[in-house]
Write an enzyme that holds these catalytic residues in place. Structure first.
Site, PDB file in Angstrom:
ATOM      1  N   ARG A  65      -0.924   0.010 -13.684  1.00  0.00           N
ATOM      2  CA  ARG A  65      -0.399   1.266 -13.144  1.00  0.00           C
ATOM      3  C   ARG A  65       1.123   1.339 -13.158  1.00  0.00           C
ATOM      4  O   ARG A  65       1.674   2.436 -13.141  1.00  0.00           O
ATOM      5  CB  ARG A  65      -1.007   1.529 -11.769  1.00  0.00           C
ATOM      6  CG  ARG A  65      -2.508   1.845 -11.934  1.00  0.00           C
ATOM      7  CD  ARG A  65      -3.268   1.868 -10.669  1.00  0.00           C
ATOM      8  NE  ARG A  65      -3.409   0.497 -10.166  1.00  0.00           N
ATOM      9  CZ  ARG A  65      -3.961   0.182  -9.030  1.00  0.00           C
ATOM     10  NH1 ARG A  65      -4.442   1.122  -8.243  1.00  0.00           N
ATOM     11  NH2 ARG A  65      -4.057  -1.070  -8.647  1.00  0.00           N
ATOM     12  N   GLU A 102      -4.883 -11.139  -4.642  1.00  0.00           N
ATOM     13  CA  GLU A 102      -5.775 -10.934  -3.505  1.00  0.00           C
ATOM     14  C   GLU A 102      -7.193 -11.440  -3.759  1.00  0.00           C
ATOM     15  O   GLU A 102      -7.889 -11.830  -2.839  1.00  0.00           O
ATOM     16  CB  GLU A 102      -5.871  -9.444  -3.139  1.00  0.00           C
ATOM     17  CG  GLU A 102      -4.564  -8.765  -2.841  1.00  0.00           C
ATOM     18  CD  GLU A 102      -3.885  -8.215  -4.089  1.00  0.00           C
ATOM     19  OE1 GLU A 102      -4.296  -7.170  -4.600  1.00  0.00           O
ATOM     20  OE2 GLU A 102      -2.935  -8.863  -4.561  1.00  0.00           O
TER      21      GLU A 102
END
Length: 178
Positions: A65, A102
């Site tokens: 992104r 994560e």
């Protein structure tokens, strides 16, 4: 909260358990579908680049992104855009850095001649969570002989240690903090 942050908050869609259970994915696709909001975001980020000292000479965008926002901000500022991609996606000689994220581990690469001595680089991505990807990109910039100066993010998850993990010399700017 600024008006722009409120508009981002309204546009970002939270998708639970994506890409893995326990992750609340911040989907920016609705923001990308709103041309005025996208332009306002890029204008805000470009203003931060122009205000930076020392002067920014390149924008590095993180896959995927950061690739959507980075070139738009780079064009607004008249700067070159440097892609930071997942391992094996760039041609030519590259430099790499592995990091924890994560939900696993990953490696990012940058072409070794994309930036160099004397360059001051702004790194752009949509989200700051644990900070591993941003730190990895900053290490790539340093390995190429340049200086990571500014990090630009749409969203920052403040309950995670992303900002604290960054080198103190990297100025971190996020528009919307969750």
């Amino acid at each position: 909260m600024t008006d722009l942050a409120a508009r981002i908050k309204a546009a970002v869609r939270v998708v639970p358990d994506f890409p893995k259970a326990g992750i609340l994915f911040q989907d920016i696709c609705p923001l990308l579908a709103d041309p005025q909001l996208l332009d306002d975001v890029c204008t805000d980020l470009a203003a931060r680049v122009r205000e930076a000292s020392p002067r920014i000479t390149a924008i590095a965008g993180l896959e995927a992104r950061g690739f959507l926002l980075g070139p738009l901000v780079a064009v607004k500022c008249g700067l070159k855009f440097v892609p930071v991609r997942k391992q094996g996606k760039l041609p030519g000689k590259t430099i790499a850095h592995s990091y924890a994220l994560e939900y696993g581990r990953d490696t990012v690469e940058m072409q070794e001649d994309a930036v160099g001595e004397g360059d001051h680089v702004a790194i752009i991505d949509d989200l700051l969570a644990t900070g591993g990807t941003l730190s990895a990109a900053a290490e790539l910039v340093k390995a190429a002989g340049a200086r990571p100066t500014l990090a630009l993010l749409l969203v920052e998850l403040t309950d995670l240690p992303g900002r604290a993990r960054q080198d103190p010399s990297l100025h971190v700017y996020s528009i919307y903090k969750v």
